[in-house]
Design an enzyme around this catalytic site. Structure first.
Site, PDB file in Angstrom:
ATOM      1  CE  LYS A  93      -4.356  -2.021   1.515  1.00 42.19           C
ATOM      2  NZ  LYS A  93      -5.387  -2.500   2.579  1.00 42.19           N
ATOM      3  NE  ARG A 135      -7.582  -8.796   0.486  1.00 43.38           N
ATOM      4  CZ  ARG A 135      -6.961  -7.932  -0.540  1.00 43.38           C
ATOM      5  NH1 ARG A 135      -6.001  -7.059  -0.330  1.00 43.38           N
ATOM      6  NH2 ARG A 135      -7.609  -8.108  -1.600  1.00 43.38           N
TER       7      ARG A 135
HETATM    8  N1  HH2 Z   1      -7.225  -4.027   0.755  1.00 38.39           N
HETATM    9  C1  HH2 Z   1      -7.671  -4.060  -0.371  1.00 38.39           C
HETATM   10  C2  HH2 Z   1      -8.843  -4.906  -0.889  1.00 38.39           C
HETATM   11  N2  HH2 Z   1      -9.528  -5.765   0.038  1.00 38.39           N
HETATM   12  N3  HH2 Z   1      -9.767  -6.594   2.316  1.00 38.39           N
HETATM   13  C3  HH2 Z   1      -9.389  -6.459   3.570  1.00 38.39           C
HETATM   14  N4  HH2 Z   1     -10.215  -7.203   4.169  1.00 38.39           N
HETATM   15  N5  HH2 Z   1      -8.492  -5.793   4.064  1.00 38.39           N
HETATM   16  C4  HH2 Z   1      -7.778  -4.807   3.188  1.00 38.39           C
HETATM   17  O1  HH2 Z   1      -6.787  -4.235   3.959  1.00 38.39           O
HETATM   18  C5  HH2 Z   1      -7.949  -4.851   1.989  1.00 38.39           C
HETATM   19  C6  HH2 Z   1      -9.068  -5.762   1.331  1.00 38.39           C
HETATM   20  C7  HH2 Z   1      -6.957  -3.382  -1.406  1.00 38.39           C
HETATM   21  O2  HH2 Z   1      -5.954  -4.153  -2.086  1.00 38.39           O
HETATM   22  P1  HH2 Z   1      -5.923  -4.891  -3.406  1.00 38.39           P
HETATM   23  O3  HH2 Z   1      -6.880  -5.989  -3.478  1.00 38.39           O
HETATM   24  O4  HH2 Z   1      -4.530  -5.437  -3.645  1.00 38.39           O
HETATM   25  O5  HH2 Z   1      -6.263  -3.636  -4.200  1.00 38.39           O
HETATM   26  P2  HH2 Z   1      -7.681  -3.394  -5.101  1.00 38.39           P
HETATM   27  O6  HH2 Z   1      -8.628  -3.081  -4.276  1.00 38.39           O
HETATM   28  O7  HH2 Z   1      -7.019  -2.319  -6.024  1.00 38.39           O
HETATM   29  O8  HH2 Z   1      -8.000  -4.637  -5.975  1.00 38.39           O
END
Ligand code: HH2
Length: 280
Positions: free
Chosen positions: A201, A241
């Site tokens: 992040k 995660r």
């Molecule tokens: N962060 C993201 C997405 N889902 N779910 C939980 N429970 N906690 C988190 O910190 C979290 C999440 C953001 O990351 P990412 O899936 O890599 O990116 P994007 O939302 O752009 O798909």
């Protein structure tokens, strides 16, 4: 017993880190299986990016992206579905997912109906606008109170496995993220299993940069991701995660051994009398 590792699988064109890499069904399943081989305990399948400024996705398109991938991976690993749409959650749980990762913290009735686990994540605002000017009087107190309230509602509705997640980067400044990471022992102290996602992040790029240097590029944030995952695991969170599963599993094994050594070899007890806790 080591903390659990949830591998991120974004079947999207626009996720902030792996967008476009796994939009194709075969590529998504191959990456999911790769993470399983690397030691992932859960694979988190998402079909809509929640990065700051992300545009919403039509329900039919999200279903098309997510459901076949969930179905293909569920025989091999515990699958969670990362969605805020009840119809997508229902279809994914029907296809074999057993955990609903809900960044809106509002779909507990869907989890209860499917007898699935549920993750309540805190977010201020919506992905489109959440990073414009996030403000809190007391970020730790407000996030903790929100999560406690949602967790109680879910338990009352019959959800038997409730997780809480402070939502790092979701309507938070760098200082808010740091305050929440520092306060993880407080969330762990609720007795609910805690999930945390810091992987790659942007705040890591800002904090991790040396004085006078540019923020660290996304592709170079593994050390900072591991440092924060290790801190979270040492603070007692039950699952992290992450995008980089093999490296994080290695850290999780070390943390697990350290936790046991601290306790003279005795397995840690849950903080509250809540019956069996299969994720520990
Ligand atoms: N962060 C993201 C997405 N889902 N779910 C939980 N429970 N906690 C988190 O910190 C979290 C999440 C953001 O990351 P990412 O899936 O890599 O990116 P994007 O939302 O752009 O798909």
């Amino acid at each position: 017993m080591r903390p659990l590792v949830m591998g991120v699988l974004n079947v999207t064109p626009d996720s902030f880190s792996d967008g476009g890499r796994y939009l194709d069904f075969d590529a998504a399943v191959a990456h999911g299986l790769h993470m399983v081989a690397a030691g992932a305990d859960v694979v988190d399948v998402g079909g809509e990016s929640s990065r700051p400024g992300a545009a919403p996705v039509e329900e039919a398109e999200e279903l098309r992206r997510v459901v076949p991938v969930v179905e293909a991976l569920a025989p091999h690993v515990r699958v969670s579905v990362d969605t805020v749409k009840p119809a997508v959650a229902e279809a994914a749980l029907d296809a074999g997912a057993t955990l609903l990762n809900d960044v809106s913290a509002s779909l507990w009735a869907t989890a209860a109906a499917a007898d699935a686990g549920w993750v309540a994540m805190h977010m201020q605002g919506t992905p489109r606008t959440m990073q414009r000017d996030p403000r809190y009087d007391d970020v730790v107190g407000e996030v903790a109170a929100f999560l406690a309230e949602r967790a109680a509602a879910a338990s009352d509705a019959g959800v038997r496995e409730v997780w809480i997640d402070p939502g790092i980067g979701f309507g938070k400044t760098v200082a808010h993220n740091l305050a929440l990471l520092r306060a993880l022992p407080l969330l762990v102290g609720t007795g609910l299993p805690v999930l945390v996602g810091t992987s790659r992040k942007s705040f890591l790029g800002v904090i991790g940069a040396r004085r006078g240097h540019e923020p660290i590029a996304l592709s170079d944030r593994l050390p900072a991701s591991l440092a924060t995952a290790a801190w979270a695991m040492l603070a007692g969170v039950a699952m992290v995660r992450v995008h980089d599963v093999a490296a994080t599993v290695q850290a999780a094994i070390l943390v697990g051994e350290t936790r046991l050594a601290d306790l003279g070899g005795a397995a840690p007890e849950p903080a509250s009398a809540g019956g069996e806790r299969p994720w520990r």
